[in-house]
Design an enzyme around this catalytic site. Structure first.
Site, PDB file in Angstrom:
ATOM      1  N   LYS A   1     -29.162  15.845  27.926  1.00  0.00           N
ATOM      2  CA  LYS A   1     -30.289  15.462  28.966  1.00  0.00           C
ATOM      3  C   LYS A   1     -30.013  15.613  30.596  1.00  0.00           C
ATOM      4  O   LYS A   1     -30.616  16.205  31.406  1.00  0.00           O
ATOM      5  CB  LYS A   1     -30.889  14.044  28.790  1.00  0.00           C
ATOM      6  CG  LYS A   1     -31.292  13.594  27.323  1.00  0.00           C
ATOM      7  CD  LYS A   1     -31.635  12.331  27.183  1.00  0.00           C
ATOM      8  CE  LYS A   1     -30.873  11.221  27.513  1.00  0.00           C
ATOM      9  NZ  LYS A   1     -29.808  10.995  26.625  1.00  0.00           N
TER      10      LYS A   1
ATOM     11  N   ARG B   1     -37.419   4.680  27.173  1.00  0.00           N
ATOM     12  CA  ARG B   1     -36.290   4.308  25.995  1.00  0.00           C
ATOM     13  C   ARG B   1     -37.041   3.496  25.097  1.00  0.00           C
ATOM     14  O   ARG B   1     -36.359   3.213  23.905  1.00  0.00           O
ATOM     15  CB  ARG B   1     -35.130   3.912  26.622  1.00  0.00           C
ATOM     16  CG  ARG B   1     -33.938   4.829  26.734  1.00  0.00           C
ATOM     17  CD  ARG B   1     -32.992   4.401  27.274  1.00  0.00           C
ATOM     18  NE  ARG B   1     -31.786   4.730  27.063  1.00  0.00           N
ATOM     19  CZ  ARG B   1     -30.686   5.578  27.802  1.00  0.00           C
ATOM     20  NH1 ARG B   1     -31.126   5.876  28.897  1.00  0.00           N
ATOM     21  NH2 ARG B   1     -29.338   5.689  27.259  1.00  0.00           N
TER      22      ARG B   1
ATOM     23  N   ARG C   1     -15.938  13.237  27.353  1.00  0.00           N
ATOM     24  CA  ARG C   1     -16.155  12.969  28.464  1.00  0.00           C
ATOM     25  C   ARG C   1     -15.468  11.685  29.017  1.00  0.00           C
ATOM     26  O   ARG C   1     -14.931  11.560  30.124  1.00  0.00           O
ATOM     27  CB  ARG C   1     -17.804  12.855  28.775  1.00  0.00           C
ATOM     28  CG  ARG C   1     -17.961  12.401  30.313  1.00  0.00           C
ATOM     29  CD  ARG C   1     -19.560  12.408  30.219  1.00  0.00           C
ATOM     30  NE  ARG C   1     -19.982  11.551  29.533  1.00  0.00           N
ATOM     31  CZ  ARG C   1     -21.538  11.373  29.466  1.00  0.00           C
ATOM     32  NH1 ARG C   1     -22.113  12.235  30.179  1.00  0.00           N
ATOM     33  NH2 ARG C   1     -21.673  10.220  28.604  1.00  0.00           N
TER      34      ARG C   1
ATOM     35  N   ARG D   1     -16.760   6.254  32.707  1.00  0.00           N
ATOM     36  CA  ARG D   1     -17.565   5.333  32.241  1.00  0.00           C
ATOM     37  C   ARG D   1     -17.411   4.329  31.108  1.00  0.00           C
ATOM     38  O   ARG D   1     -16.641   4.916  29.972  1.00  0.00           O
ATOM     39  CB  ARG D   1     -18.875   6.167  31.621  1.00  0.00           C
ATOM     40  CG  ARG D   1     -19.941   6.427  32.717  1.00  0.00           C
ATOM     41  CD  ARG D   1     -20.836   7.526  32.369  1.00  0.00           C
ATOM     42  NE  ARG D   1     -21.746   6.861  31.434  1.00  0.00           N
ATOM     43  CZ  ARG D   1     -23.052   7.376  30.712  1.00  0.00           C
ATOM     44  NH1 ARG D   1     -23.278   8.483  31.340  1.00  0.00           N
ATOM     45  NH2 ARG D   1     -23.555   6.919  29.787  1.00  0.00           N
TER      46      ARG D   1
ATOM     47  N   ARG E   1     -24.427   2.788  21.123  1.00  0.00           N
ATOM     48  CA  ARG E   1     -25.527   3.387  22.024  1.00  0.00           C
ATOM     49  C   ARG E   1     -26.502   4.165  21.167  1.00  0.00           C
ATOM     50  O   ARG E   1     -27.456   4.235  21.217  1.00  0.00           O
ATOM     51  CB  ARG E   1     -24.913   4.404  22.938  1.00  0.00           C
ATOM     52  CG  ARG E   1     -24.186   3.467  24.088  1.00  0.00           C
ATOM     53  CD  ARG E   1     -23.428   4.349  24.723  1.00  0.00           C
ATOM     54  NE  ARG E   1     -23.723   5.464  25.685  1.00  0.00           N
ATOM     55  CZ  ARG E   1     -23.025   6.440  26.209  1.00  0.00           C
ATOM     56  NH1 ARG E   1     -21.711   6.675  26.377  1.00  0.00           N
ATOM     57  NH2 ARG E   1     -23.764   7.579  26.931  1.00  0.00           N
TER      58      ARG E   1
HETATM   59  P1  AP5 Z   1     -25.154  14.772  29.183  1.00  0.00           P
HETATM   60  O1  AP5 Z   1     -25.684  15.955  29.915  1.00  0.00           O
HETATM   61  O2  AP5 Z   1     -24.471  13.613  30.148  1.00  0.00           O
HETATM   62  O3  AP5 Z   1     -25.958  14.079  28.014  1.00  0.00           O
HETATM   63  P2  AP5 Z   1     -26.857  13.018  28.046  1.00  0.00           P
HETATM   64  O4  AP5 Z   1     -27.938  13.104  26.813  1.00  0.00           O
HETATM   65  O5  AP5 Z   1     -27.426  12.684  29.373  1.00  0.00           O
HETATM   66  O6  AP5 Z   1     -25.747  11.780  27.818  1.00  0.00           O
HETATM   67  P3  AP5 Z   1     -25.463  10.334  28.497  1.00  0.00           P
HETATM   68  O7  AP5 Z   1     -24.456  10.016  27.719  1.00  0.00           O
HETATM   69  O8  AP5 Z   1     -25.447  10.593  30.002  1.00  0.00           O
HETATM   70  O9  AP5 Z   1     -26.912   9.546  28.037  1.00  0.00           O
HETATM   71  P4  AP5 Z   1     -27.204   8.332  27.857  1.00  0.00           P
HETATM   72  O10 AP5 Z   1     -28.484   8.422  27.476  1.00  0.00           O
HETATM   73  O11 AP5 Z   1     -26.281   7.498  26.888  1.00  0.00           O
HETATM   74  O12 AP5 Z   1     -26.802   7.752  29.162  1.00  0.00           O
HETATM   75  P5  AP5 Z   1     -27.568   7.000  30.372  1.00  0.00           P
HETATM   76  O13 AP5 Z   1     -26.860   7.084  31.612  1.00  0.00           O
HETATM   77  O14 AP5 Z   1     -29.030   7.321  30.477  1.00  0.00           O
HETATM   78  O15 AP5 Z   1     -23.821  15.324  28.327  1.00  0.00           O
HETATM   79  C1  AP5 Z   1     -22.868  14.511  27.615  1.00  0.00           C
HETATM   80  C2  AP5 Z   1     -21.547  15.155  27.667  1.00  0.00           C
HETATM   81  O16 AP5 Z   1     -21.819  16.579  26.804  1.00  0.00           O
HETATM   82  C3  AP5 Z   1     -21.085  15.847  28.842  1.00  0.00           C
HETATM   83  O17 AP5 Z   1     -19.632  15.631  29.107  1.00  0.00           O
HETATM   84  C4  AP5 Z   1     -21.765  17.384  28.995  1.00  0.00           C
HETATM   85  O18 AP5 Z   1     -20.883  18.399  29.802  1.00  0.00           O
HETATM   86  C5  AP5 Z   1     -21.612  17.719  27.471  1.00  0.00           C
HETATM   87  N1  AP5 Z   1     -22.375  18.829  26.901  1.00  0.00           N
HETATM   88  C6  AP5 Z   1     -23.794  18.762  27.481  1.00  0.00           C
HETATM   89  N2  AP5 Z   1     -24.425  19.787  26.749  1.00  0.00           N
HETATM   90  C7  AP5 Z   1     -23.414  20.345  26.044  1.00  0.00           C
HETATM   91  C8  AP5 Z   1     -23.637  21.515  25.210  1.00  0.00           C
HETATM   92  N3  AP5 Z   1     -24.682  22.212  24.981  1.00  0.00           N
HETATM   93  N4  AP5 Z   1     -22.540  21.796  24.505  1.00  0.00           N
HETATM   94  C9  AP5 Z   1     -21.241  21.131  24.808  1.00  0.00           C
HETATM   95  N5  AP5 Z   1     -21.198  19.943  25.628  1.00  0.00           N
HETATM   96  C10 AP5 Z   1     -22.192  19.608  26.267  1.00  0.00           C
HETATM   97  O19 AP5 Z   1     -27.480   5.340  30.020  1.00  0.00           O
HETATM   98  C11 AP5 Z   1     -26.317   4.613  30.038  1.00  0.00           C
HETATM   99  C12 AP5 Z   1     -26.744   3.178  29.732  1.00  0.00           C
HETATM  100  O20 AP5 Z   1     -27.657   2.781  30.809  1.00  0.00           O
HETATM  101  C13 AP5 Z   1     -27.618   2.908  28.423  1.00  0.00           C
HETATM  102  O21 AP5 Z   1     -26.640   2.837  27.535  1.00  0.00           O
HETATM  103  C14 AP5 Z   1     -28.374   1.559  28.873  1.00  0.00           C
HETATM  104  O22 AP5 Z   1     -27.449   0.391  28.870  1.00  0.00           O
HETATM  105  C15 AP5 Z   1     -28.661   1.944  30.537  1.00  0.00           C
HETATM  106  N6  AP5 Z   1     -29.997   2.539  30.495  1.00  0.00           N
HETATM  107  C16 AP5 Z   1     -30.216   3.724  31.155  1.00  0.00           C
HETATM  108  N7  AP5 Z   1     -31.702   4.069  31.304  1.00  0.00           N
HETATM  109  C17 AP5 Z   1     -32.237   3.040  30.553  1.00  0.00           C
HETATM  110  C18 AP5 Z   1     -33.422   2.554  29.936  1.00  0.00           C
HETATM  111  N8  AP5 Z   1     -34.469   3.537  30.407  1.00  0.00           N
HETATM  112  N9  AP5 Z   1     -33.829   1.593  29.307  1.00  0.00           N
HETATM  113  C19 AP5 Z   1     -32.972   0.619  29.369  1.00  0.00           C
HETATM  114  N10 AP5 Z   1     -31.563   0.792  29.503  1.00  0.00           N
HETATM  115  C20 AP5 Z   1     -31.222   2.177  30.242  1.00  0.00           C
END
Ligand code: AP5
Length: 196
Positions: free
Chosen positions: A14, A89, A128, A134, A146
């Site tokens: 994402k 979410r 990562r 992180r 997660r």
């Molecule tokens: P990346 O692009 O970072 O993927 P992502 O889907 O954004 O994954 P995240 O781990 O950042 O998402 P998340 O939803 O767990 O974390 P968030 O910060 O929202 O890619 C991931 C990796 O894969 C990278 O290394 C990238 O380079 C690689 N990659 C990407 N595309 C690729 C491809 N095609 N091929 C190969 N490699 C690839 O949330 C973190 C925490 O915050 C949550 O757990 C929660 O506690 C809190 N939080 C955030 N938002 C909310 C909410 N709305 N409500 C409640 N809690 C929340």
């Protein structure tokens, strides 16, 4: 106004794709994960409370993230549109977002759902974790939690958005550029149908 939700499990790409989309379509990127990490870095009370949950791979309360999104929408009155990444979410968050956007007379135009297998999600996140600093990227148990939070609380949103005929499925387990091309095709279809 072009408002898009990027939807998918942790590690589905994402954040990566949001960066590409905002630069091509001149939109504003709103990532609740990034906003929360900024609060942690600034050592605010909200950040310290959120950290306890984030480090375990659990969601933070709906009211916290809805408040942050509301502030960002108000702070960007002349945006051409927003890419929501990691938000909403829960069904409560989705309902709150619909209400906020109704006030701005700019509903969600598309929800782009990225599909990636669980093995690949775990591999990507742990890879990562070696450099990201992180806490929630560091071990398989937290990553699995997660994904479990996603399956139980977030995945039901797919039904919410398919009920609004906004859900568009994209295979996320391909090269970044290939996924981006597919996402752009979906966005362009939305733009074309809106200009008719
Ligand atoms: P990346 O692009 O970072 O993927 P992502 O889907 O954004 O994954 P995240 O781990 O950042 O998402 P998340 O939803 O767990 O974390 P968030 O910060 O929202 O890619 C991931 C990796 O894969 C990278 O290394 C990238 O380079 C690689 N990659 C990407 N595309 C690729 C491809 N095609 N091929 C190969 N490699 C690839 O949330 C973190 C925490 O915050 C949550 O757990 C929660 O506690 C809190 N939080 C955030 N938002 C909310 C909410 N709305 N409500 C409640 N809690 C929340």
């Amino acid at each position: 106004m072009l408002n898009i939700v990027l939807f998918g499990p942790p590690g589905s790409g994402k954040g990566t794709q949001a960066e590409n989309i905002i630069s091509k379509y001149h939109l504003v990127h709103l990532s609740t994960g990034d906003m929360l990490r900024a609060e942690i870095a600034a050592q605010t009370k909200l950040g310290m409370e959120a950290k306890k949950l984030m480090d375990k791979g659990e969601l933070v309360p709906d009211s916290v993230v809805v408040g942050m999104i509301e502030n960002k929408l108000d702070a960007n009155p002349s945006a051409a549109g927003f890419v929501f990444d990691g938000f909403p979410r829960t069904v409560k968050q989705a309902e709150a977002l619909d209400e906020l956007l109704e006030r701005h007379k700019a509903p969600i135009k598309a929800v782009l759902s990225l599909h990636v297998s669980e093995d690949e999600l775990t591999r990507r996140i742990l890879r990562r974790g070696a450099t990201s600093g992180r806490a929630d990227d560091q071990n398989e148990t937290i990553v699995k939690n997660r994904v479990l939070e996603y399956r139980t609380k977030t995945e039901p949103l797919a039904k919410y958005y398919s009920g609004q005929a906004k859900l568009r499925e994209v295979t996320g387990e391909r090269a970044v550029e290939e996924v981006f091309t597919s996402l752009c095709q979906e966005i362009d279809k939305v733009l074309a149908s809106n200009s008719r």
